[in-house]
Design a protein around this motif. Sequence first.
Motif, PDB file in Angstrom:
ATOM      1  N   GLU A   1       0.837  -1.196   0.000  1.00 48.87           N
ATOM      2  CA  GLU A   1       0.000   0.000   0.000  1.00 48.87           C
ATOM      3  C   GLU A   1       0.878   1.255   0.000  1.00 48.87           C
ATOM      4  O   GLU A   1       0.667   2.180  -0.782  1.00 48.87           O
ATOM      5  N   LEU A   2       1.903   1.251   0.872  1.00 47.03           N
ATOM      6  CA  LEU A   2       2.780   2.427   0.963  1.00 47.03           C
ATOM      7  C   LEU A   2       3.735   2.505  -0.230  1.00 47.03           C
ATOM      8  O   LEU A   2       4.176   3.584  -0.608  1.00 47.03           O
ATOM      9  N   ASP A   3       4.028   1.345  -0.805  1.00 48.54           N
ATOM     10  CA  ASP A   3       4.914   1.304  -1.984  1.00 48.54           C
ATOM     11  C   ASP A   3       4.238   1.861  -3.232  1.00 48.54           C
ATOM     12  O   ASP A   3       4.885   2.010  -4.266  1.00 48.54           O
ATOM     13  N   ARG A   4       2.938   2.145  -3.152  1.00 47.16           N
ATOM     14  CA  ARG A   4       2.241   2.683  -4.325  1.00 47.16           C
ATOM     15  C   ARG A   4       2.612   4.145  -4.619  1.00 47.16           C
ATOM     16  O   ARG A   4       2.201   4.689  -5.628  1.00 47.16           O
ATOM     17  N   CYS A   5       3.400   4.740  -3.708  1.00 39.34           N
ATOM     18  CA  CYS A   5       3.821   6.129  -3.929  1.00 39.34           C
ATOM     19  C   CYS A   5       4.559   6.247  -5.264  1.00 39.34           C
ATOM     20  O   CYS A   5       5.452   5.459  -5.557  1.00 39.34           O
ATOM     21  N   ILE A   6       4.158   7.252  -6.055  1.00 40.36           N
ATOM     22  CA  ILE A   6       4.779   7.436  -7.373  1.00 40.36           C
ATOM     23  C   ILE A   6       5.762   8.614  -7.377  1.00 40.36           C
ATOM     24  O   ILE A   6       6.270   8.994  -8.421  1.00 40.36           O
ATOM     25  N   GLU A   7       5.982   9.180  -6.179  1.00 44.73           N
ATOM     26  CA  GLU A   7       6.938  10.291  -6.035  1.00 44.73           C
ATOM     27  C   GLU A   7       6.647  11.430  -7.024  1.00 44.73           C
ATOM     28  O   GLU A   7       7.548  11.960  -7.667  1.00 44.73           O
ATOM     29  N   CYS A   8       5.383  11.783  -7.109  1.00 41.73           N
ATOM     30  CA  CYS A   8       4.980  12.851  -8.030  1.00 41.73           C
ATOM     31  C   CYS A   8       5.296  14.230  -7.458  1.00 41.73           C
ATOM     32  O   CYS A   8       5.382  15.213  -8.194  1.00 41.73           O
TER      33      CYS A   8
END
Lengths: 256, 238
Positions: B147-154
């Motif tokens: 869930e937390l790995d879904r970050c796309i660093e936008c």
Amino acid sequence: MSQENVVESLLGETTQKKKSRIPARLDFLQSATGLFLAIFMIFHMLFVSTILISKDFMLSVTKAFELNFIFEGGSPVPVFIAISIVFVVFIFHAFLAMRKFPISYRQYLRLKTNSDLMNHGDTKLWIIQVVTGFALFFLGSIHLYTMLTNPGNIGPYASSDRVFSDLMWPLYIVLLIAVEFHGSIGLYRLSVKWGWFEGEDSKVSRKKLKKAKIILTVVMLTLGVMTLMAYMKIGYDHQENYGEKYMHTTEVNHAN
Amino acid sequence: MSREITITTLKYNPSDENSKPTFVDYKLEETPGMTLYIALSKIKATLDHDLTSDFVCRAGICGACGMIINGKPKLACKTLTSEFKDARIELLPLPTFKLIKDLSVDTGSWMKNMSMRVNSWIVTNEEYDISKFEKRIEPEVADEIFELDRCIECGLCVAGCSTAIMREDFVGAVGLNRVARFSIDPHDSRTDEDFYELIGDDEGIFGCMSLLACEDYCPKNLPLQSKIAYMRRKMVKV
């Protein structure tokens, strides 16, 4: 100057090559002092609003704080000690919280622009806290110092004279608004900051917390305005006898 | 029936000393289902070949097309022009990040620095044998990590954060989320004391003022409020 401090100041880490624990303590203490003051704010309002029930009841509550069940007729010392504690916590909280203020033109401009452009609720709530907090530096200090130097001068007539004849009411109006907004927003922000009442879904609980915050602000402001008006009315009626202390009805009957 | 929309963008090239920051209006015909990414592509193809903005995936996955859209940090590819009833849209580059040109910013360098700063990788004392399966973990824990790995660093969480905007050395929700992700990963052997060394200061977890724009503008709906509170509770006990 301790060598430990010099090393940390130069290198950003202690002699043990560890980060200081001070930022953690400061963050915790900022919240803890804020929570203490917010709870104090609620109980303070409940106690001063006893005037809405009756003068006798307000006097009984005041006398209870003067520990009249221990000291004959009550003593101002316990009240002085309580106000002193609140004043110290208040100053400490202000000291800790102002670390977060925008402190340069550049920071102020960036904060204002970002907030105005985004029109984001929680960012605006924090800005209200900054503004009301700044006002409270002065308003709160004046009120607390006045009470600190008059711990035995609290009662239906004494307080009303202070509000009306001593012209404290303009300050109290602004103080009331500032403290109720600051306190209720502060309680909401403490909850989301530490994850209190988060439950299964933080988005749902946040909405509920926000609703609770609005209810608290409205209730406290309404109660505050009604209470202030009651003291104004009593102070207005009592201006000819300024300085006279209120006597409990039973004492008056007993004297007669 | 289609309508005409007006898109106003900041145009500025910091590397060109003759360039001055100006706002330029573009008028174009709105098409059904038009996203801002499509609108910008149309402007670049037909009205202004010089206008610069970033994109890669066009599907809200890469995080390259983040910008300030009518004041709010959003992804251009996930924003429909039809959302704006008055047909006026103002675009700005994301603040905090280095401006490359017009709407294009360098989130990559910022994210790289953040990753290095919070040691955004598994740290373990165990010998790793690539010929064997990874140590198994509970499905619930794996779900929480994924869930937390879904970050796309936008960078939208950073652009919306008034703390990051005022104090440019603040690690941002994206950095705190990274630390939360590794702190719950059983493959990572770091202790809370180790994580404190990474974020235990006013530029890290204690700088966060819980303004929650990160949570509100995250295009992936990551539980940032909850995870930042979780890290704060852990770090304050160290």
